[in-house]
Design a protein around this motif. Structure first.
Motif, short mmCIF file in Angstrom:
data_model
loop_
_atom_site.label_atom_id
_atom_site.label_comp_id
_atom_site.label_asym_id
_atom_site.label_seq_id
_atom_site.Cartn_x
_atom_site.Cartn_y
_atom_site.Cartn_z
N LEU A 14 1.42 25.01 105.03
CA LEU A 14 1.94 23.70 104.68
C LEU A 14 1.65 23.36 103.23
O LEU A 14 0.59 23.70 102.70
N ASN A 15 2.61 22.68 102.61
CA ASN A 15 2.39 22.16 101.25
C ASN A 15 1.96 23.24 100.27
O ASN A 15 1.00 23.07 99.53
N GLU A 33 6.13 23.94 106.80
CA GLU A 33 6.48 22.58 106.40
C GLU A 33 6.04 22.28 104.97
O GLU A 33 5.01 22.76 104.51
N ARG A 34 6.84 21.47 104.29
CA ARG A 34 6.55 21.00 102.92
C ARG A 34 6.36 22.15 101.93
O ARG A 34 5.33 22.28 101.29
N ASN A 35 7.38 22.97 101.82
CA ASN A 35 7.39 24.05 100.84
C ASN A 35 8.66 23.92 100.00
O ASN A 35 9.27 22.86 99.97
N LYS A 56 10.79 19.36 105.86
CA LYS A 56 10.48 18.94 104.49
C LYS A 56 10.56 20.08 103.48
O LYS A 56 9.66 20.29 102.68
N ASN A 57 11.67 20.80 103.55
CA ASN A 57 11.99 21.84 102.59
C ASN A 57 13.29 21.46 101.90
O ASN A 57 13.63 20.27 101.86
#
Length: 135
Positions: A14-15, A33-35, A56-57
């Motif tokens: 993540l992130n 998620e979040r990349n 969240k990409n």
């Protein structure tokens, strides 16, 4: 970086600013998620996957070849991307999929055959899109 730990089954990254999906041949749970992911390269996803979370990409299009041979996938989450288009027959190989989430994307038009093959689907969540047209 992940070449020496290919035996992982549950992976959460993540992130982390990933630009491409690392290959984990035994993965059953993959959360990225979040990349900074924008597409799925062919043969980058384990055929053993049960859960795939790509929230969240920066995906804009779900392409027909993304999920080839993922016959065990149960849950696919594309929450909060930039998806404006889903190619017909994109989910054809996902006959065991139970949950599909496309919440908070940019979907306006849904074409015929985009959900073809989802014979076991129980939950379809498409909240917070701007869907105007079903063809």
């Amino acid at each position: 970086i992940f070449d020496r730990i290919r035996s992982l089954i549950n992976i959460n990254i993540l992130n982390s600013n990933l630009n491409e999906i690392p290959y984990f041949p035994l993965a059953k749970w993959l959360c990225l998620e979040r990349n900074n992911l924008k597409e799925i390269e062919e043969n980058r996803l384990s055929q053993n996957l049960n859960y795939l979370i790509l929230s969240k990409n920066y995906f804009k299009v779900i392409k027909e070849n993304y999920f080839k041979n993922l016959k065990y996938l149960k849950e696919l989450i594309f929450y909060e991307n930039k998806i404006h288009s889903i190619e017909p027959f994109s989910f054809t190989d996902l006959s065991e999929l139970l949950v599909l989430s496309l919440v908070r994307n940019n979907l306006v038009k849904l074409n015929k055959n985009i959900f073809y093959g989802l014979i076991e689907l129980r939950v379809l969540n498409m909240d917070e899109n701007s869907i105007e047209f079903l063809n």
